[in-house]
Design a protein around this motif. Structure first.
Motif, short mmCIF file in Angstrom:
data_model
loop_
_atom_site.label_atom_id
_atom_site.label_comp_id
_atom_site.label_asym_id
_atom_site.label_seq_id
_atom_site.Cartn_x
_atom_site.Cartn_y
_atom_site.Cartn_z
N LEU A 124 0.81 -1.21 0.00
CA LEU A 124 0.00 0.00 0.00
C LEU A 124 0.85 1.27 0.00
O LEU A 124 0.64 2.16 -0.84
N PRO A 125 1.82 1.42 0.92
CA PRO A 125 2.64 2.64 0.88
C PRO A 125 3.46 2.76 -0.39
O PRO A 125 3.69 3.88 -0.88
N MET A 126 3.91 1.64 -0.97
CA MET A 126 4.65 1.71 -2.22
C MET A 126 3.76 2.26 -3.33
O MET A 126 4.17 3.13 -4.12
N ALA A 127 2.52 1.77 -3.41
CA ALA A 127 1.60 2.26 -4.43
C ALA A 127 1.31 3.74 -4.26
O ALA A 127 1.31 4.52 -5.23
N VAL A 128 1.09 4.16 -3.01
CA VAL A 128 0.83 5.57 -2.74
C VAL A 128 2.07 6.41 -3.06
O VAL A 128 1.98 7.51 -3.61
N GLY A 129 3.25 5.89 -2.72
CA GLY A 129 4.49 6.60 -3.01
C GLY A 129 4.69 6.81 -4.50
O GLY A 129 5.18 7.86 -4.93
N VAL A 130 4.33 5.81 -5.28
CA VAL A 130 4.47 5.93 -6.75
C VAL A 130 3.55 7.02 -7.29
O VAL A 130 3.96 7.87 -8.08
N VAL A 131 2.29 7.01 -6.86
CA VAL A 131 1.32 7.99 -7.34
C VAL A 131 1.68 9.40 -6.86
O VAL A 131 1.63 10.37 -7.63
N ALA A 132 2.06 9.53 -5.58
CA ALA A 132 2.39 10.84 -5.03
C ALA A 132 3.68 11.38 -5.65
O ALA A 132 3.78 12.57 -5.97
N GLY A 133 4.68 10.52 -5.81
CA GLY A 133 5.94 10.97 -6.38
C GLY A 133 5.81 11.44 -7.81
O GLY A 133 6.53 12.34 -8.26
N ASP A 134 4.85 10.87 -8.52
CA ASP A 134 4.66 11.23 -9.93
C ASP A 134 3.69 12.39 -10.11
O ASP A 134 3.51 12.88 -11.23
N ALA A 135 3.07 12.86 -9.04
CA ALA A 135 1.99 13.85 -9.14
C ALA A 135 2.42 15.12 -9.86
O ALA A 135 1.76 15.58 -10.80
N LEU A 136 3.53 15.71 -9.45
CA LEU A 136 4.02 16.95 -10.06
C LEU A 136 5.22 16.70 -10.96
O LEU A 136 5.32 17.30 -12.03
N ALA A 137 6.12 15.83 -10.52
CA ALA A 137 7.30 15.55 -11.32
C ALA A 137 6.93 14.93 -12.67
O ALA A 137 7.55 15.21 -13.70
N TYR A 163 -2.78 16.84 -4.05
CA TYR A 163 -2.75 16.12 -2.78
C TYR A 163 -4.08 15.43 -2.51
O TYR A 163 -4.13 14.28 -2.04
N ALA A 164 -5.19 16.12 -2.81
CA ALA A 164 -6.50 15.51 -2.63
C ALA A 164 -6.66 14.29 -3.53
O ALA A 164 -7.28 13.29 -3.13
N VAL A 225 2.58 9.52 4.17
CA VAL A 225 3.33 9.06 3.00
C VAL A 225 2.95 9.89 1.78
O VAL A 225 3.81 10.25 0.96
N ALA A 226 1.67 10.21 1.64
CA ALA A 226 1.21 11.01 0.52
C ALA A 226 1.86 12.39 0.52
O ALA A 226 2.30 12.89 -0.53
N ALA A 227 1.94 13.02 1.70
CA ALA A 227 2.56 14.34 1.79
C ALA A 227 4.06 14.27 1.52
O ALA A 227 4.62 15.14 0.84
N LEU A 228 4.71 13.23 2.02
CA LEU A 228 6.14 13.04 1.76
C LEU A 228 6.40 12.87 0.27
O LEU A 228 7.31 13.50 -0.29
N GLY A 229 5.61 12.02 -0.39
CA GLY A 229 5.78 11.80 -1.81
C GLY A 229 5.54 13.06 -2.62
O GLY A 229 6.24 13.34 -3.60
N LEU A 299 0.65 15.23 11.64
CA LEU A 299 1.87 16.02 11.80
C LEU A 299 2.75 15.92 10.55
O LEU A 299 3.25 16.94 10.04
N TYR A 300 2.93 14.71 10.03
CA TYR A 300 3.72 14.53 8.80
C TYR A 300 3.07 15.25 7.62
O TYR A 300 3.76 15.86 6.79
N ALA A 301 1.74 15.19 7.56
CA ALA A 301 1.04 15.87 6.47
C ALA A 301 1.24 17.38 6.56
O ALA A 301 1.43 18.04 5.53
N ALA A 302 1.20 17.93 7.78
CA ALA A 302 1.38 19.36 7.95
C ALA A 302 2.80 19.79 7.60
O ALA A 302 3.02 20.78 6.90
N VAL A 303 3.79 19.02 8.07
CA VAL A 303 5.19 19.39 7.85
C VAL A 303 5.57 19.28 6.37
O VAL A 303 6.06 20.23 5.75
#
Length: 319
Positions: A124-137, A163-164, A225-229, A299-303
């Motif tokens: 699950l986090p890998m899938a989210v990381g892939v989608v989030a990392g590709d969002a803007l890049a 992000y939404a 994870v979404a915010a980090l990605g 907290l992670y999402a805010a930071v």
């Protein structure tokens, strides 16, 4: 008719034709106001969000990720069915393996909890990381990011929409796992009343409600994870680099979370309380670790959300 009179009439006719254009000039000056109103229109923002959702969920990569997630409960269910065909206990003599796996044979609903416990640490986090990392890049790499900003979207609005969209994918991916597990569990194993971790019995209907609540908690566990990605996605114009970096950071954090010498830091890793959703299967429910998990994710999402905003709003968009 003299040339002077002809010239005079031509000038008069030209002025008459130009008169309406002079009257229409104020309308042209109102264009920026119309554009500003369009930007402030919440319906247009919803349209942008809907467009991002359609774009994300139509990609073959996204569909492949959801397909892999849906296949995990199938593999777990079939493996348990084969292993317990001779009457033995799932997970081996000691009942090892993912949480709840030893109870699947008694009630197929436990496959939902087992599948979420099996996919949450990595899939699950890998899938989210892939989608989030590709969002803007990914947009920058494809040359469409500048076009989106001219659309007009505005950097803050576009970032919030991205992000939404990633959060929507978190929920969709979690529900795909849960629904797939419920279907496989119903096909391969009996359904009925549940025995909680505390040893009490609850009805099947209440068990379904708790399964849905657990799915929402698992989805909420991925907002950090979404915010980090998304933050990583603002640092590069390469979608592949952003996805690889995000997945690498996820793996590193989970490795560090398993090192005993770093126990003082463990409560601050976003993955530390991920499996606390199991407390929802207690009677009464233990809320302490659940609230810690949700608070840590917020907290992670805010930071990282603030870091992504600061980086993206100041970034020179060249693609």
């Amino acid at each position: 008719m003299s040339r002077a009179e002809t010239s005079s009439r031509a000038e008069g006719s030209s002025r008459t034709e130009e008169a309406p254009r002079i009257e229409e000039a104020p309308r042209i000056e109102e264009a920026p106001r119309i554009e500003e109103a369009r930007r402030a229109n919440p319906l247009w923002t919803l349209g942008l969000f809907r467009s991002e959702l359609l774009t994300t969920f139509r990609r073959w990569r996204t569909l492949a990720l959801l397909g892999v997630l849906a296949a995990v409960p199938v593999l777990v269910g079939v493996a348990v069915k084969i292993e317990t065909g001779d009457g033995s206990t799932a997970g081996g003599p000691g009942g090892g393996g993912p949480a709840f796996i030893s109870q699947i044979t008694n009630n197929g609903l436990f496959l939902v909890f087992t599948a979420l416990a099996a996919t949450l640490p990595f899939f699950l986090p890998m899938a989210v990381g892939v989608v989030a990392g590709d969002a803007l890049a990914g947009e920058a790499n494809a040359g469409t990011l500048r076009y989106l900003l001219v659309a007009p979207a505005g950097r803050s609005r576009l970032l919030l929409t991205k992000y939404a969209t990633v959060l929507a994918f978190c929920l969709a991916a979690t529900l795909v796992v849960a629904v797939s597990a419920l279907a496989v569990g119903a096909l391969l194993f009996p359904l009925g009343d549940l025995t909680t971790i505390s040893g009490t019995r609850i009805g099947f209907g209440e068990g379904l409600v708790r399964a849905l609540l657990i799915a929402f908690v698992v989805a909420a566990s991925l907002i950090g994870v979404a915010a980090l990605g998304l933050f990583v996605s603002t640092l590069t114009n390469s979608g592949i680099a952003a996805m690889a970096t995000t997945v690498g950071l996820l793996t590193t954090v989970q490795i560090l979370d398993q090192i005993p010498q770093l126990s003082a830091l463990h409560p601050y890793f976003f993955s530390h309380y991920w499996l606390s959703f199991a407390d929802l299967m207690r009677e009464p429910v233990h809320w302490e670790d659940l609230t810690r998990n949700l608070g840590l994710q917020a907290l992670y999402a805010a930071v990282f959300g603030s870091a992504a905003w600061a980086r993206f709003t100041a970034k020179d968009i060249t693609a």
